[in-house]
Design an enzyme around this catalytic site. Structure first.
Site, mmCIF file in Angstrom:
data_model
loop_
_atom_site.group_PDB
_atom_site.id
_atom_site.type_symbol
_atom_site.label_atom_id
_atom_site.label_comp_id
_atom_site.label_asym_id
_atom_site.label_seq_id
_atom_site.Cartn_x
_atom_site.Cartn_y
_atom_site.Cartn_z
ATOM 1 N N ALA A 69 -14.755 59.409 -73.985
ATOM 2 C CA ALA A 69 -14.938 60.371 -72.783
ATOM 3 C C ALA A 69 -16.437 60.198 -72.785
ATOM 4 C CB ALA A 69 -14.460 61.547 -73.385
ATOM 5 N N THR A 70 -17.312 59.919 -73.650
ATOM 6 C CA THR A 70 -18.724 59.967 -73.280
ATOM 7 C C THR A 70 -19.231 59.029 -72.261
ATOM 8 O OG1 THR A 70 -19.233 60.752 -75.606
ATOM 9 C CG2 THR A 70 -20.920 59.436 -74.463
ATOM 10 N N ASN A 148 -15.581 73.020 -76.283
ATOM 11 C CA ASN A 148 -15.205 72.389 -77.422
ATOM 12 C C ASN A 148 -15.533 73.283 -78.794
ATOM 13 O OD1 ASN A 148 -17.543 70.956 -76.085
ATOM 14 N ND2 ASN A 148 -17.965 70.533 -78.291
ATOM 15 N N GLN A 178 -10.786 68.364 -73.973
ATOM 16 C CA GLN A 178 -9.996 69.328 -75.025
ATOM 17 C C GLN A 178 -8.820 70.062 -74.453
ATOM 18 O OE1 GLN A 178 -10.913 69.558 -78.036
ATOM 19 N NE2 GLN A 178 -12.732 68.730 -78.436
ATOM 20 N N HIS A 200 -8.919 60.015 -78.993
ATOM 21 C CA HIS A 200 -9.066 60.139 -80.447
ATOM 22 C C HIS A 200 -8.962 62.069 -80.781
ATOM 23 C CE1 HIS A 200 -13.219 61.684 -81.337
ATOM 24 N NE2 HIS A 200 -13.546 61.289 -80.009
ATOM 25 N N CYS A 322 -23.885 70.356 -82.717
ATOM 26 C CA CYS A 322 -23.598 69.219 -81.511
ATOM 27 C C CYS A 322 -23.278 67.975 -82.499
ATOM 28 C CB CYS A 322 -24.190 69.318 -80.429
ATOM 29 S SG CYS A 322 -25.980 69.217 -80.708
HETATM 30 N N1 PLP Z 1 -16.260 66.033 -73.976
HETATM 31 C C1 PLP Z 1 -15.787 67.047 -74.924
HETATM 32 C C2 PLP Z 1 -15.601 68.482 -74.498
HETATM 33 C C3 PLP Z 1 -15.693 66.792 -76.247
HETATM 34 O O1 PLP Z 1 -15.225 67.691 -77.070
HETATM 35 C C4 PLP Z 1 -16.037 65.391 -76.524
HETATM 36 C C5 PLP Z 1 -15.787 65.132 -77.949
HETATM 37 O O2 PLP Z 1 -16.123 65.792 -78.914
HETATM 38 C C6 PLP Z 1 -16.404 64.533 -75.804
HETATM 39 C C7 PLP Z 1 -16.534 65.013 -74.279
HETATM 40 C C8 PLP Z 1 -16.814 62.940 -76.113
HETATM 41 O O3 PLP Z 1 -15.699 62.427 -76.354
HETATM 42 P P1 PLP Z 1 -15.870 60.800 -76.997
HETATM 43 O O4 PLP Z 1 -15.842 61.344 -78.651
HETATM 44 O O5 PLP Z 1 -14.507 60.226 -76.691
HETATM 45 O O6 PLP Z 1 -16.919 60.452 -76.644
#
Ligand code: PLP
Length: 374
Positions: A69-70, A148, A178, A200, A322
């Protein structure tokens, strides 16, 4: 062992791991290959894409697999900005975004973009504050669905509606990580142009995510190469992880409603019991997702209590870390004191969390408060 850190990551479903293993050892073709093994691998991608599309209520062709998601968030933020250069140079977001949005917009600010981070009011967000911040120069509004750290649910649908009415050229991106497979989501009804998800957090593997891009929307790629993912995201697709992602999405969606009610019950129980422990203050309001419960233990630093509980076999997060304990500053933004931030803990649930885990937490928290404070 009691695992109460499901907002950080979740246990991969056995069936999802089996799908991945099969694509590593048996069905291991490259989806770009023209022979039968390539076609079989391509069919795995198509199947998973259909599973995700079914849950997000969009077309499979509107979904692109990413590494996380990043990456999805970075692609959405930089893509929306670059698409409009040099015309619209304003980005609107909330002040409580995940670092994968927050640091991306900070980078754009350094490059000359006008970035507005909307502040919460009375511990929550109002759609009108985002709409007010939008003007004719706004390229993007990027907002998370569920925070989160505290579980705060943002009024994403209302934000999208108001922004669309004010400036139809402004793109709307929702970080849905989330909320995915927890809430009933229709990206169309939400009014999203882009929507990010991660495997994940929903019992799939790490290192695989996806980005919904509304049909017809063109934004520049972040990654150039062989033109995989319909020329949008190059790099040989991670077929094993995508296979596992599709499996997890399908399974978690099947049990979504009952899991939500189960988690809600445990959350309510734990919240009620925590309120009876002297020195504990709850940081997740009534507008929070039941999957996340954030609270503070007066006078005990988060990491001290976290490691005490770890010693008792209970795993949770420091409430506003974080990365590796670094404070995100989100609790003070939501109106809580610095002391409350420094002593905050986050528990996060999943379909497989047992009430027994909540009871163990209550027992050891009570003991911990006595042991640590004296
Ligand atoms: N956005 C939110 C709200 C998250 O909680 C997270 C992960 O903690 C991410 C983005 C990033 O996800 P990823 O670990 O797949 O990069």
């Amino acid at each position: 062992m009691y695992y109460l850190d499901n907002a950080a990551t979740t246990q991969v479903l056995r069936g999802a791991a089996d799908c991945a293993l099969d694509c590593m050892t048996n069905n291991y073709g490259n989806p770009s290959s023209l022979h039968l093994m390539g076609l079989a691998a391509e069919e795995v991608l198509d199947k998973s894409r259909r599973e995700l599309a079914c849950v997000l209520k969009c077309k499979p062709c509107e979904l692109y697999f990413t590494s996380s998601a990043t990456e999805s968030n970075n692609t959405a933020v930089f893509g929306a900005a670059l698409r409009n250069e040099p015309k619209r140079k304003k980005i609107v977001t909330s002040r409580i975004e995940h670092p994968s949005v927050n640091t991306a917009v900070n980078e754009l600010e350094k490059r000359g973009y006008d970035v507005v981070k909307v502040d919460p009011k009375n511990g929550g967000y109002r759609a009108c504050d985002f709409v007010d911040a939008v003007d004719k120069d706004t390229a993007l509004v990027s907002v998370m669905y569920v925070n989160n750290e505290t579980g705060l649910v943002l009024p994403v649908e209302e934000i999208a509606k108001g922004v669309r009415a004010k400036n139809p050229d402004t793109l709307i991106h929702i970080d849905g990580v989330q909320a995915f497979c927890k809430y009933d989501i229709s990206v169309k009804d939400l009014g999203a142009d882009m929507f990010s998800v991660s495997a994940h957090k929903i019992h799939g593997p790490k290192g695989i995510g996806a980005l919904y891009l509304k049909e017809g929307l063109k934004i520049p790629s972040l990654i150039y190469g062989g033109g995989q993912e319909r020329n949008f995201r190059s790099g040989t697709e991670s077929v094993p992880l995508i296979a596992a992602f599709g499996y997890a999405v399908n399974q978690m969606n099947k049990i979504r409603k009952e899991a939500f009610l189960h988690v809600l019950e445990i959350n309510k129980y734990l919240k009620r019991e925590l309120a009876n422990i002297k020195g504990i203050e709850i940081n997740s309001g009534d507008n929070a997702s039941p999957y996340i419960l954030n609270f503070s233990v007066a006078g005990i630093p988060s990491e001290v209590m976290l490691h005490y509980l770890e010693g008792c076999g209970i795993y949770l997060s420091s409430g506003s870390a974080c990365s590796k304990g670094k404070k995100s500053g989100i609790l003070p933004i939501l109106g809580y004191s610095k002391e409350r931030e420094e002593s905050s803990l986050r528990v996060s649930f999943s379909y497989d969390t047992k009430k027994e885990a909540a009871d163990a937490l209550l027992t050891h928290l009570n003991r911990g408060i006595k042991d640590i404070i004296v």
